[in-house]
Design an enzyme around this catalytic site. Structure first.
Site, PDB file in Angstrom:
ATOM      1  N   GLY A  15       0.837  -1.281  -0.038  1.00 52.12           N
ATOM      2  CA  GLY A  15      -0.227   0.046   0.062  1.00 52.12           C
ATOM      3  C   GLY A  15       0.911   1.270  -0.100  1.00 52.12           C
ATOM      4  O   GLY A  15       2.041   1.145   0.643  1.00 52.12           O
TER       5      GLY A  15
ATOM      6  N   GLN B  19       3.001  10.073   0.724  1.00 46.99           N
ATOM      7  CA  GLN B  19       4.381   9.113   0.674  1.00 46.99           C
ATOM      8  C   GLN B  19       5.385   9.561  -0.373  1.00 46.99           C
ATOM      9  O   GLN B  19       6.357   9.257  -0.488  1.00 46.99           O
ATOM     10  CB  GLN B  19       4.017   7.675   0.996  1.00 46.99           C
ATOM     11  CG  GLN B  19       3.466   7.342   2.081  1.00 46.99           C
ATOM     12  CD  GLN B  19       3.421   5.893   2.386  1.00 46.99           C
ATOM     13  OE1 GLN B  19       2.520   5.227   1.947  1.00 46.99           O
ATOM     14  NE2 GLN B  19       4.208   5.221   3.140  1.00 46.99           N
TER      15      GLN B  19
ATOM     16  N   CYS C  89       5.910   0.236   7.274  1.00 48.70           N
ATOM     17  CA  CYS C  89       5.425   1.333   6.492  1.00 48.70           C
ATOM     18  C   CYS C  89       6.676   1.997   5.674  1.00 48.70           C
ATOM     19  O   CYS C  89       8.016   1.870   6.135  1.00 48.70           O
ATOM     20  CB  CYS C  89       5.293   2.615   7.297  1.00 48.70           C
ATOM     21  SG  CYS C  89       4.717   4.009   6.311  1.00 48.70           S
ATOM     22  N   LEU C  90       6.421   1.958   4.166  1.00 48.91           N
ATOM     23  CA  LEU C  90       7.633   2.328   3.531  1.00 48.91           C
ATOM     24  C   LEU C  90       8.414   3.646   3.716  1.00 48.91           C
ATOM     25  O   LEU C  90       9.449   3.678   3.318  1.00 48.91           O
ATOM     26  CB  LEU C  90       7.126   2.519   1.961  1.00 48.91           C
ATOM     27  CG  LEU C  90       6.611   0.993   1.621  1.00 48.91           C
ATOM     28  CD1 LEU C  90       6.207   1.118   0.064  1.00 48.91           C
ATOM     29  CD2 LEU C  90       7.834   0.114   1.281  1.00 48.91           C
TER      30      LEU C  90
ATOM     31  N   HIS D  49      -4.526   1.709   7.261  1.00 48.35           N
ATOM     32  CA  HIS D  49      -3.072   2.514   7.360  1.00 48.35           C
ATOM     33  C   HIS D  49      -3.000   3.541   6.446  1.00 48.35           C
ATOM     34  O   HIS D  49      -2.331   4.578   6.711  1.00 48.35           O
ATOM     35  CB  HIS D  49      -2.123   1.329   7.075  1.00 48.35           C
ATOM     36  CG  HIS D  49      -0.783   1.670   6.981  1.00 48.35           C
ATOM     37  ND1 HIS D  49       0.190   1.072   8.098  1.00 48.35           N
ATOM     38  CD2 HIS D  49       0.012   2.510   6.278  1.00 48.35           C
ATOM     39  CE1 HIS D  49       1.390   1.606   7.660  1.00 48.35           C
ATOM     40  NE2 HIS D  49       1.477   2.491   6.831  1.00 48.35           N
ATOM     41  N   GLU D  50      -3.523   3.126   5.098  1.00 45.28           N
ATOM     42  CA  GLU D  50      -3.284   4.305   3.976  1.00 45.28           C
ATOM     43  C   GLU D  50      -4.111   5.439   4.026  1.00 45.28           C
ATOM     44  O   GLU D  50      -3.701   6.672   3.928  1.00 45.28           O
ATOM     45  CB  GLU D  50      -3.470   3.664   2.814  1.00 45.28           C
ATOM     46  CG  GLU D  50      -2.638   2.374   2.295  1.00 45.28           C
ATOM     47  CD  GLU D  50      -0.924   2.693   2.531  1.00 45.28           C
ATOM     48  OE1 GLU D  50      -0.703   3.715   2.516  1.00 45.28           O
ATOM     49  OE2 GLU D  50      -0.140   1.514   2.899  1.00 45.28           O
TER      50      GLU D  50
ATOM     51  N   HIS E 248      -2.616   7.762   6.426  1.00 42.65           N
ATOM     52  CA  HIS E 248      -1.724   8.616   6.017  1.00 42.65           C
ATOM     53  C   HIS E 248      -2.267   9.995   5.229  1.00 42.65           C
ATOM     54  O   HIS E 248      -1.661  11.004   5.202  1.00 42.65           O
ATOM     55  CB  HIS E 248      -0.905   8.248   4.542  1.00 42.65           C
ATOM     56  CG  HIS E 248       0.364   7.134   5.246  1.00 42.65           C
ATOM     57  ND1 HIS E 248       1.493   7.621   5.567  1.00 42.65           N
ATOM     58  CD2 HIS E 248       0.337   5.896   4.868  1.00 42.65           C
ATOM     59  CE1 HIS E 248       2.255   6.615   5.845  1.00 42.65           C
ATOM     60  NE2 HIS E 248       1.605   5.627   5.425  1.00 42.65           N
TER      61      HIS E 248
HETATM   62 ZN    ZN Z   1       2.522   3.631   5.621  1.00 44.34          ZN
END
Ligand code: ZN
Length: 168
Positions: A45, A50, A95-96, A137-138, A141
Site C-alpha cells: 500500500g 508518501q 511502513c515504506l 493504514h493508507e 496517511h
Molecule cells: Zn505507511
C-alpha cells in the site's frame, strides 16, 4: 514514474491531504506514479503524501492469498472508512516511510470503505483481515497519521529514539 518515497520526519507526512479533486490528467498521472512506486518498492500500500503529494489518493496491492493468487493493485480516490465492525485485532505493521520499524497495531477487523475510481465513479469495498488493515493504514496517511502513532504508550517510548534517528 517511480518517485522518491518520503521518510519519517518529512513534514508532508504530517499534513492533512486535500481532496483529490476532478479526475483529470494530473490525477491519472499521480495514480500511475503511485502504482509504479508501490511496485518498485514491492509494497502492499502507498498513499500520495508518501511520494510528496498532499492529495487524498491511495494505492493498495494486497499480498497473495493462501493459494498464491494476487489481486491487481487498486487506486482509491478520496477514500473514507464509513463503517467498522468485527471488533479489534492486533497485527504487525510496517511502513515504506519508516523502513525497518515493525510494531503491533490494533485496528478494527472489518471496514466498509467508500471511494471513487479514476473516472470519478463512486464505489464501495467491504474488506476484512489484511486488506482492511492496509486500507486503514493508507487512509491514516491522508490525515497525517502514521502507524507508530497507534502503538501503545510503552512501545511508543521505546520507539522514540529510533524515530528521532530518521529526522537527523
Ligand atoms: Zn505507511
Amino acid at each position: 514514474m517511480v518517485r522518491k518515497i518520503r521518510v519519517y520526519g518529512d513534514p508532508v507526512l504530517r499534513e492533512k491531504a486535500r481532496p483529490a479533486g476532478a479526475p483529470d490528467a494530473e490525477l491519472r498521472k499521480l495514480a500511475r506514479d503511485l502504482l509504479d512506486t508501490l511496485d518498485s518498492a514491492d509494497g502492499v500500500g502507498l498513499a500520495a503524501p508518501q511520494i510528496g503529494v498532499s492529495r487524498r489518493v491511495i494505492a493498495v496491492h494486497p499480498p497473495p492469498d493462501e493459494d498464491g493468487v494476487r489481486e491487481e493493485p487498486r487506486i482509491y480516490v478520496d477514500p473514507e472508512v464509513v463503517e467498522c465492525s468485527g471488533g479489534e485485532e492486533g497485527a504487525e505493521e510496517g511502513c515504506l516511510s519508516i523502513p525497518g520499524v515493525y510494531e503491533v497495531v490494533k485496528r478494527p477487523r472489518q471496514v466498509l470503505v467508500r471511494a471513487t475510481d479514476l473516472n470519478g465513479e463512486p464505489f464501495e469495498t467491504r474488506a476484512a483481515g489484511i486488506v482492511a488493515r492496509i486500507l486503514q493504514h493508507e487512509i491514516d496517511h491522508l490525515d497525517g497519521v502514521l502507524f507508530v502513532d497507534r502503538v501503545g504508550p510503552m512501545r511508543r517510548a521505546l520507539l522514540k529514539r529510533r524515530l528521532r534517528e530518521f529526522q537527523t
